[in-house]
Write a protein that holds these residues in place. Structure first.
Motif, PDB file in Angstrom:
ATOM      1  N   PHE A 249       3.961 -16.952 -57.851  1.00  0.00           N
ATOM      2  CA  PHE A 249       5.103 -17.059 -56.952  1.00  0.00           C
ATOM      3  C   PHE A 249       4.844 -18.121 -55.886  1.00  0.00           C
ATOM      4  O   PHE A 249       5.743 -18.902 -55.551  1.00  0.00           O
ATOM      5  CB  PHE A 249       5.382 -15.696 -56.308  1.00  0.00           C
ATOM      6  N   ASP A 250       3.616 -18.173 -55.361  1.00  0.00           N
ATOM      7  CA  ASP A 250       3.274 -19.176 -54.355  1.00  0.00           C
ATOM      8  C   ASP A 250       3.365 -20.592 -54.912  1.00  0.00           C
ATOM      9  O   ASP A 250       3.761 -21.521 -54.215  1.00  0.00           O
ATOM     10  CB  ASP A 250       1.852 -18.955 -53.818  1.00  0.00           C
ATOM     11  N   LEU A 251       2.996 -20.772 -56.155  1.00  0.00           N
ATOM     12  CA  LEU A 251       2.961 -22.103 -56.749  1.00  0.00           C
ATOM     13  C   LEU A 251       4.310 -22.556 -57.293  1.00  0.00           C
ATOM     14  O   LEU A 251       4.455 -23.708 -57.682  1.00  0.00           O
ATOM     15  CB  LEU A 251       1.908 -22.145 -57.863  1.00  0.00           C
ATOM     16  N   ASP A 252       5.288 -21.669 -57.314  1.00  0.00           N
ATOM     17  CA  ASP A 252       6.613 -22.018 -57.827  1.00  0.00           C
ATOM     18  C   ASP A 252       7.463 -22.562 -56.687  1.00  0.00           C
ATOM     19  O   ASP A 252       7.867 -21.827 -55.792  1.00  0.00           O
ATOM     20  CB  ASP A 252       7.271 -20.782 -58.441  1.00  0.00           C
ATOM     21  N   TRP A 253       7.735 -23.862 -56.710  1.00  0.00           N
ATOM     22  CA  TRP A 253       8.440 -24.523 -55.622  1.00  0.00           C
ATOM     23  C   TRP A 253       9.954 -24.310 -55.673  1.00  0.00           C
ATOM     24  O   TRP A 253      10.676 -24.782 -54.807  1.00  0.00           O
ATOM     25  CB  TRP A 253       8.119 -26.013 -55.608  1.00  0.00           C
ATOM     26  N   ARG A 254      10.440 -23.583 -56.665  1.00  0.00           N
ATOM     27  CA  ARG A 254      11.878 -23.314 -56.730  1.00  0.00           C
ATOM     28  C   ARG A 254      12.334 -22.434 -55.570  1.00  0.00           C
ATOM     29  O   ARG A 254      13.517 -22.418 -55.238  1.00  0.00           O
ATOM     30  CB  ARG A 254      12.242 -22.630 -58.050  1.00  0.00           C
ATOM     31  N   TYR A 255      11.407 -21.707 -54.962  1.00  0.00           N
ATOM     32  CA  TYR A 255      11.759 -20.774 -53.893  1.00  0.00           C
ATOM     33  C   TYR A 255      11.480 -21.337 -52.512  1.00  0.00           C
ATOM     34  O   TYR A 255      11.479 -20.606 -51.538  1.00  0.00           O
ATOM     35  CB  TYR A 255      11.030 -19.447 -54.102  1.00  0.00           C
ATOM     36  N   GLY A 256      11.255 -22.615 -52.400  1.00  0.00           N
ATOM     37  CA  GLY A 256      11.061 -23.267 -51.114  1.00  0.00           C
ATOM     38  C   GLY A 256       9.604 -23.302 -50.691  1.00  0.00           C
ATOM     39  O   GLY A 256       8.732 -22.723 -51.328  1.00  0.00           O
ATOM     40  N   PRO A 257       9.330 -24.007 -49.585  1.00  0.00           N
ATOM     41  CA  PRO A 257       7.942 -24.124 -49.106  1.00  0.00           C
ATOM     42  C   PRO A 257       7.405 -22.788 -48.616  1.00  0.00           C
ATOM     43  O   PRO A 257       8.163 -21.918 -48.181  1.00  0.00           O
ATOM     44  CB  PRO A 257       8.044 -25.137 -47.964  1.00  0.00           C
ATOM     45  N   CYS A 258       6.090 -22.630 -48.675  1.00  0.00           N
ATOM     46  CA  CYS A 258       5.503 -21.343 -48.316  1.00  0.00           C
ATOM     47  C   CYS A 258       4.468 -21.447 -47.211  1.00  0.00           C
ATOM     48  O   CYS A 258       3.795 -20.471 -46.907  1.00  0.00           O
ATOM     49  CB  CYS A 258       4.888 -20.680 -49.548  1.00  0.00           C
ATOM     50  N   THR A 259       4.323 -22.606 -46.592  1.00  0.00           N
ATOM     51  CA  THR A 259       3.342 -22.725 -45.521  1.00  0.00           C
ATOM     52  C   THR A 259       3.934 -22.224 -44.213  1.00  0.00           C
ATOM     53  O   THR A 259       5.081 -22.491 -43.885  1.00  0.00           O
ATOM     54  CB  THR A 259       2.892 -24.191 -45.342  1.00  0.00           C
ATOM     55  N   GLY A 260       3.149 -21.459 -43.484  1.00  0.00           N
ATOM     56  CA  GLY A 260       3.558 -20.985 -42.173  1.00  0.00           C
ATOM     57  C   GLY A 260       4.339 -19.681 -42.164  1.00  0.00           C
ATOM     58  O   GLY A 260       4.672 -19.187 -41.097  1.00  0.00           O
ATOM     59  N   ILE A 261       4.653 -19.128 -43.331  1.00  0.00           N
ATOM     60  CA  ILE A 261       5.382 -17.864 -43.384  1.00  0.00           C
ATOM     61  C   ILE A 261       4.700 -16.943 -44.389  1.00  0.00           C
ATOM     62  O   ILE A 261       3.933 -17.390 -45.241  1.00  0.00           O
ATOM     63  CB  ILE A 261       6.867 -18.059 -43.759  1.00  0.00           C
ATOM     64  N   SER A 262       5.012 -15.663 -44.287  1.00  0.00           N
ATOM     65  CA  SER A 262       4.427 -14.706 -45.230  1.00  0.00           C
ATOM     66  C   SER A 262       5.176 -14.769 -46.554  1.00  0.00           C
ATOM     67  O   SER A 262       6.254 -15.366 -46.659  1.00  0.00           O
ATOM     68  CB  SER A 262       4.489 -13.289 -44.652  1.00  0.00           C
ATOM     69  N   ARG A 263       4.622 -14.153 -47.556  1.00  0.00           N
ATOM     70  CA  ARG A 263       5.264 -14.127 -48.870  1.00  0.00           C
ATOM     71  C   ARG A 263       6.601 -13.389 -48.820  1.00  0.00           C
ATOM     72  O   ARG A 263       7.571 -13.803 -49.450  1.00  0.00           O
ATOM     73  CB  ARG A 263       4.345 -13.456 -49.885  1.00  0.00           C
ATOM     74  N   LEU A 264       6.638 -12.307 -48.071  1.00  0.00           N
ATOM     75  CA  LEU A 264       7.879 -11.537 -47.984  1.00  0.00           C
ATOM     76  C   LEU A 264       8.976 -12.340 -47.276  1.00  0.00           C
ATOM     77  O   LEU A 264      10.132 -12.334 -47.707  1.00  0.00           O
ATOM     78  CB  LEU A 264       7.636 -10.209 -47.269  1.00  0.00           C
ATOM     79  N   GLN A 265       8.614 -13.065 -46.217  1.00  0.00           N
ATOM     80  CA  GLN A 265       9.589 -13.919 -45.539  1.00  0.00           C
ATOM     81  C   GLN A 265      10.105 -15.000 -46.481  1.00  0.00           C
ATOM     82  O   GLN A 265      11.288 -15.320 -46.486  1.00  0.00           O
ATOM     83  CB  GLN A 265       8.967 -14.565 -44.299  1.00  0.00           C
ATOM     84  N   ARG A 266       9.218 -15.561 -47.261  1.00  0.00           N
ATOM     85  CA  ARG A 266       9.624 -16.586 -48.233  1.00  0.00           C
ATOM     86  C   ARG A 266      10.538 -15.985 -49.288  1.00  0.00           C
ATOM     87  O   ARG A 266      11.550 -16.587 -49.675  1.00  0.00           O
ATOM     88  CB  ARG A 266       8.385 -17.195 -48.892  1.00  0.00           C
ATOM     89  N   TRP A 267      10.223 -14.786 -49.755  1.00  0.00           N
ATOM     90  CA  TRP A 267      11.053 -14.144 -50.769  1.00  0.00           C
ATOM     91  C   TRP A 267      12.449 -13.876 -50.190  1.00  0.00           C
ATOM     92  O   TRP A 267      13.452 -14.144 -50.851  1.00  0.00           O
ATOM     93  CB  TRP A 267      10.413 -12.823 -51.219  1.00  0.00           C
ATOM     94  N   GLU A 268      12.514 -13.354 -48.952  1.00  0.00           N
ATOM     95  CA  GLU A 268      13.803 -13.059 -48.330  1.00  0.00           C
ATOM     96  C   GLU A 268      14.614 -14.326 -48.076  1.00  0.00           C
ATOM     97  O   GLU A 268      15.836 -14.344 -48.267  1.00  0.00           O
ATOM     98  CB  GLU A 268      13.583 -12.287 -47.027  1.00  0.00           C
ATOM     99  N   ARG A 269      13.954 -15.398 -47.659  1.00  0.00           N
ATOM    100  CA  ARG A 269      14.652 -16.671 -47.451  1.00  0.00           C
ATOM    101  C   ARG A 269      15.226 -17.192 -48.762  1.00  0.00           C
ATOM    102  O   ARG A 269      16.366 -17.667 -48.817  1.00  0.00           O
ATOM    103  CB  ARG A 269      13.692 -17.699 -46.850  1.00  0.00           C
ATOM    104  N   ALA A 270      14.437 -17.084 -49.839  1.00  0.00           N
ATOM    105  CA  ALA A 270      14.920 -17.526 -51.149  1.00  0.00           C
ATOM    106  C   ALA A 270      16.116 -16.677 -51.594  1.00  0.00           C
ATOM    107  O   ALA A 270      17.075 -17.198 -52.170  1.00  0.00           O
ATOM    108  CB  ALA A 270      13.795 -17.452 -52.170  1.00  0.00           C
ATOM    109  N   GLN A 271      16.076 -15.391 -51.311  1.00  0.00           N
ATOM    110  CA  GLN A 271      17.189 -14.504 -51.677  1.00  0.00           C
ATOM    111  C   GLN A 271      18.446 -14.869 -50.885  1.00  0.00           C
ATOM    112  O   GLN A 271      19.541 -14.914 -51.453  1.00  0.00           O
ATOM    113  CB  GLN A 271      16.793 -13.041 -51.423  1.00  0.00           C
ATOM    114  N   LEU A 272      18.297 -15.154 -49.588  1.00  0.00           N
ATOM    115  CA  LEU A 272      19.443 -15.535 -48.758  1.00  0.00           C
ATOM    116  C   LEU A 272      20.069 -16.851 -49.223  1.00  0.00           C
ATOM    117  O   LEU A 272      21.281 -17.045 -49.106  1.00  0.00           O
ATOM    118  CB  LEU A 272      19.022 -15.662 -47.290  1.00  0.00           C
TER     119      LEU A 272
END
Length: 122
Positions: free
Chosen positions: A67-90
């Motif tokens: 999931f971290d290496l998949d760039w389809r869900y946006g950048p992942c530096t500076g945020i937690s995995r859950l924040q990244r998942w929620e941002r991608a969902q939004l």
């Protein structure tokens, strides 16, 4: 106009020394052939032991790493995995639901909550 080249130019190109190659300065080394190796077949490798099966924790962390290496869900530096998942969902990027379940299951474990890039400065 003089069509015939001058004799000195002609002689300088014809009589110039042979250009040397860089390989001319190295000694040629040839290995002696051994007749023992001829006709032999390579040895058959023994069966290697199968690696230990992955534990459920290792499988989970491997899925989160993907999931971290998949760039389809946006950048992942500076945020937690859950924040990244929620941002991608939004943003309508449809992140995998099983990743969210893993993150909510072990939200207090830093290996689960932090991304792969947490140790790198921004």
């Amino acid at each position: 106009m003089n069509i015939i080249p001058s004799v000195s130019v002609f002689l300088s190109t014809v009589m110039s020394p042979k250009r040397r190659l860089i390989t001319d300065s190295f000694k040629v080394v040839k290995r002696a052939r051994t007749s023992d190796n001829r006709g032999k077949t390579p040895p058959v490798p023994e069966h290697e032991a199968e690696p230990d099966p992955l534990t459920p924790r290792e499988k989970d962390l491997l899925q989160l790493r993907k999931f971290d290496l998949d760039w389809r869900y946006g950048p992942c530096t500076g945020i937690s995995r859950l924040q990244r998942w929620e941002r991608a969902q939004l943003n309508g990027l449809n992140p995998p639901a099983d990743v969210r379940e893993l993150l909510l299951k072990d939200d207090d474990d830093p290996e689960y909550s932090h991304s792969l890039w947490r140790d790198y400065p921004l």
